[in-house]
Design a protein around this motif. Sequence first.
Motif, PDB file in Angstrom:
ATOM      1  N   THR B 187       0.828  -1.202   0.000  1.00  0.00           N
ATOM      2  CA  THR B 187       0.000   0.000   0.000  1.00  0.00           C
ATOM      3  C   THR B 187       0.864   1.254   0.000  1.00  0.00           C
ATOM      4  O   THR B 187       0.630   2.199  -0.766  1.00  0.00           O
ATOM      5  N   LEU B 188       1.877   1.262   0.856  1.00  0.00           N
ATOM      6  CA  LEU B 188       2.761   2.419   0.933  1.00  0.00           C
ATOM      7  C   LEU B 188       3.454   2.650  -0.404  1.00  0.00           C
ATOM      8  O   LEU B 188       3.559   3.780  -0.885  1.00  0.00           O
ATOM      9  N   ILE B 189       3.905   1.557  -0.994  1.00  0.00           N
ATOM     10  CA  ILE B 189       4.603   1.658  -2.278  1.00  0.00           C
ATOM     11  C   ILE B 189       3.671   2.211  -3.351  1.00  0.00           C
ATOM     12  O   ILE B 189       3.999   3.152  -4.072  1.00  0.00           O
ATOM     13  N   SER B 190       2.484   1.655  -3.408  1.00  0.00           N
ATOM     14  CA  SER B 190       1.568   2.070  -4.473  1.00  0.00           C
ATOM     15  C   SER B 190       1.083   3.508  -4.273  1.00  0.00           C
ATOM     16  O   SER B 190       0.623   4.151  -5.204  1.00  0.00           O
ATOM     17  N   LYS B 191       1.189   4.013  -3.050  1.00  0.00           N
ATOM     18  CA  LYS B 191       0.836   5.408  -2.813  1.00  0.00           C
ATOM     19  C   LYS B 191       2.042   6.325  -3.031  1.00  0.00           C
ATOM     20  O   LYS B 191       1.977   7.522  -2.749  1.00  0.00           O
ATOM     21  N   GLY B 192       3.123   5.711  -3.458  1.00  0.00           N
ATOM     22  CA  GLY B 192       4.290   6.518  -3.810  1.00  0.00           C
ATOM     23  C   GLY B 192       5.102   7.035  -2.637  1.00  0.00           C
ATOM     24  O   GLY B 192       5.877   7.978  -2.771  1.00  0.00           O
ATOM     25  N   ARG B 193       4.932   6.425  -1.476  1.00  0.00           N
ATOM     26  CA  ARG B 193       5.719   6.876  -0.322  1.00  0.00           C
ATOM     27  C   ARG B 193       7.119   6.262  -0.391  1.00  0.00           C
ATOM     28  O   ARG B 193       7.269   5.067  -0.631  1.00  0.00           O
ATOM     29  N   LYS B 194       8.123   7.100  -0.187  1.00  0.00           N
ATOM     30  CA  LYS B 194       9.501   6.683  -0.437  1.00  0.00           C
ATOM     31  C   LYS B 194      10.366   6.685   0.817  1.00  0.00           C
ATOM     32  O   LYS B 194      11.375   6.000   0.893  1.00  0.00           O
ATOM     33  N   ASP B 253       7.907  10.926   4.585  1.00  0.00           N
ATOM     34  CA  ASP B 253       6.644  11.148   3.885  1.00  0.00           C
ATOM     35  C   ASP B 253       5.556  10.175   4.337  1.00  0.00           C
ATOM     36  O   ASP B 253       4.411  10.281   3.911  1.00  0.00           O
ATOM     37  N   ALA B 254       5.923   9.251   5.227  1.00  0.00           N
ATOM     38  CA  ALA B 254       4.886   8.405   5.825  1.00  0.00           C
ATOM     39  C   ALA B 254       5.366   7.757   7.107  1.00  0.00           C
ATOM     40  O   ALA B 254       6.553   7.497   7.284  1.00  0.00           O
ATOM     41  N   VAL B 255       4.406   7.532   7.989  1.00  0.00           N
ATOM     42  CA  VAL B 255       4.672   6.762   9.198  1.00  0.00           C
ATOM     43  C   VAL B 255       3.822   5.508   9.116  1.00  0.00           C
ATOM     44  O   VAL B 255       2.646   5.570   8.768  1.00  0.00           O
ATOM     45  N   PHE B 256       4.447   4.385   9.436  1.00  0.00           N
ATOM     46  CA  PHE B 256       3.697   3.138   9.478  1.00  0.00           C
ATOM     47  C   PHE B 256       3.751   2.574  10.895  1.00  0.00           C
ATOM     48  O   PHE B 256       4.810   2.541  11.522  1.00  0.00           O
ATOM     49  N   ALA B 257       2.570   2.165  11.415  1.00  0.00           N
ATOM     50  CA  ALA B 257       2.524   1.592  12.768  1.00  0.00           C
ATOM     51  C   ALA B 257       1.974   0.178  12.676  1.00  0.00           C
ATOM     52  O   ALA B 257       0.931  -0.044  12.076  1.00  0.00           O
ATOM     53  N   MET B 258       2.688  -0.775  13.286  1.00  0.00           N
ATOM     54  CA  MET B 258       2.273  -2.169  13.108  1.00  0.00           C
ATOM     55  C   MET B 258       1.134  -2.600  14.025  1.00  0.00           C
ATOM     56  O   MET B 258       0.650  -3.717  13.928  1.00  0.00           O
TER      57      MET B 258
END
Lengths: 342, 342
Positions: B187-194, B253-258
């Motif tokens: 999801t992060l990849i497809s939203k272009g977050r790098k 450009d993004a934070v991911f929380a597990m």
Amino acid sequence: MFSVDNFFSFSPMKSRSTLKHIAEHLHLSISTVSRALKDHPDIAAHTKQKVRELAELIEYEPNAFAIQLRTNASKVIGVIVPEISGYFYHAFIAGLEDEARSWGYSLMILQSGNDPETESANLRLCRMNRAAGILVAAASGTTDLSPFDRTDAAGIPVVFFDKVPESRQFPKVSMADAEAGFLSADTLISKGRKNILALFGDHALSITRKRLKAFQGTFQRHAPDSRLTIRHARSQQESRQITFDAICLEEYDAVFAMSDEILAGAMKAILQRRLRIPDDIGVLAISTGLIPSLYEPEISYIETSGEKLGKRSFEILHKCMSKAAPHGEFLVPATFIEKGSL
Amino acid sequence: MFSVDNFFSFSPMKSRSTLKHIAEHLHLSISTVSRALKDHPDIAAHTKQKVRELAELIEYEPNAFAIQLRTNASKVIGVIVPEISGYFYHAFIAGLEDEARSWGYSLMILQSGNDPETESANLRLCRMNRAAGILVAAASGTTDLSPFDRTDAAGIPVVFFDKVPESRQFPKVSMADAEAGFLSADTLISKGRKNILALFGDHALSITRKRLKAFQGTFQRHAPDSRLTIRHARSQQESRQITFDAICLEEYDAVFAMSDEILAGAMKAILQRRLRIPDDIGVLAISTGLIPSLYEPEISYIETSGEKLGKRSFEILHKCMSKAAPHGEFLVPATFIEKGSL
DNA sequence: GTGAAAGCGCTAACAA
DNA sequence: TTGTTAGCGCTTTCAC
């Protein structure tokens, strides 16, 4: 001494461990074994010793069904709630379970889904299982109390909590709603908030009316010059919309939410408007504490603890079960938890 | 026909309604009444009719203990969890209860408080109550599986869920952690977050390792040029501190929380820094859904539904109870729920 | 089509 | 100090 093999060879089949097996192997009677295991004074010390050793060896575990059938009583408490998940009841159940376990009781949990029919079926289940007692948060549609009467008549005490019916017939345990309303107003007043958007739930609910009445009353008495804008919301979404509209139209120095659900909605509006807490606007809620801890700064709140309500409910039910038969409505006090939002 | 008075006058004492009472009043044998009530083909229609009428009149309710003692089986499922409240288990219990009730089973809920001793005592309780089956989320300190063996040996199927042991001996149901990790990365990849700050839980937990492995693997395979900053937090507070320090130091450009707990901490840091979501920073979490719905905009998340896990767990246990004995690990799929944070 | 009887595992008089 | 006995309420052969 004994060995497991030795013992099981006596009863080669699927040999579940029972008093009878122990008795046979020890050449004793079943009742002697039964007494020995309960440390009855009549039994000789060395007999007890022998019995206990073997019992331990074969991991004897009494058959709860047999005991319950014989004594016609169980160590199970029925709990009927509209739903387990959500903002409140799981905390109640957690507190209750803690307390109940320490007294040797287990919980049988049933959801009514706010449906009186299901509620009644659940009650029946509790009766069939001869629950030692029942705790009920009534479904919102419940008006006919006769299923509860029947249960009570069957000798199973019923105690209502949280969602309690008007009837004076059953003991009830609930949050001190009036106190929470009073404390909320008092806190806002002492923090010098003068122009307050106060969000309440559905006016049809008694919880709303109790909290509102105390809230308004306190302001009238102690800060009659304050400006109070009272609004009612039936959901998170509605709370959010109402809050958003209100804070766009006018500047308030505080928002008050009477419940977690209302708070969640209000916070969304506040976040959307990017208001600074507590500088742009103060926030206070009546809450169980989880939701307020999620924001930055954390929201100050009047605590209505599910855990505490659970523990208190057990106490009351426990009294009912031991024939002490308390009566009336018991309240769990509310306390102010100061965080940084006011 | 009969009247209640008429009947009760027959047995003036505390007359609990039993097959015996019905039999006596109808001048039938107990066994005939028993059969009539279960619609046994041998019984004459008019006899059934009479029996059922009287049973209804006096509100006959079978004694569950007697049935259970006789059949040596109950319609109760034991559920042992570390704690009921918190972010997850209450949803599991809710889903499970729904499913179980539709099959005529009730739940006996027990908390272990993450203590292996209590867990073992709870197991014993389930055995004594001849639970039809047991669902366990293992306490974190549990290494000795022998109490579970004993239960299984007593003929009570044990199924682990969520917190499952390494052993291949018992069926297990858990969230598709690898899939959740993969989906998150995808999801992060497809939203272009790098440039992503990825927050995980305690590395000692298998759930963390599984999610992390799939997450990292996916990035390596599909977006090797992305910049991944992996951090581990053991609590909400730690998550918040780590996030705060990180976003002060550098622009992500993004934070991911597990998990929900990690998300709650991260959000506090983000709120504190007053970053705009999703413009200043994107947010994605693996979550059950409640927490993400509290913010504005709501947080997009990979759903790991407690309800679904509960329902699925019942299915597996149900198979075990009917001798179908499934084996291995079952996974509840994860799905992406799009909100406005990415 | 119905009844008699045994027994699930345990407790608690009452005997011995 | 220990054993005998009679159930608790129900299901389930096995007879009739």
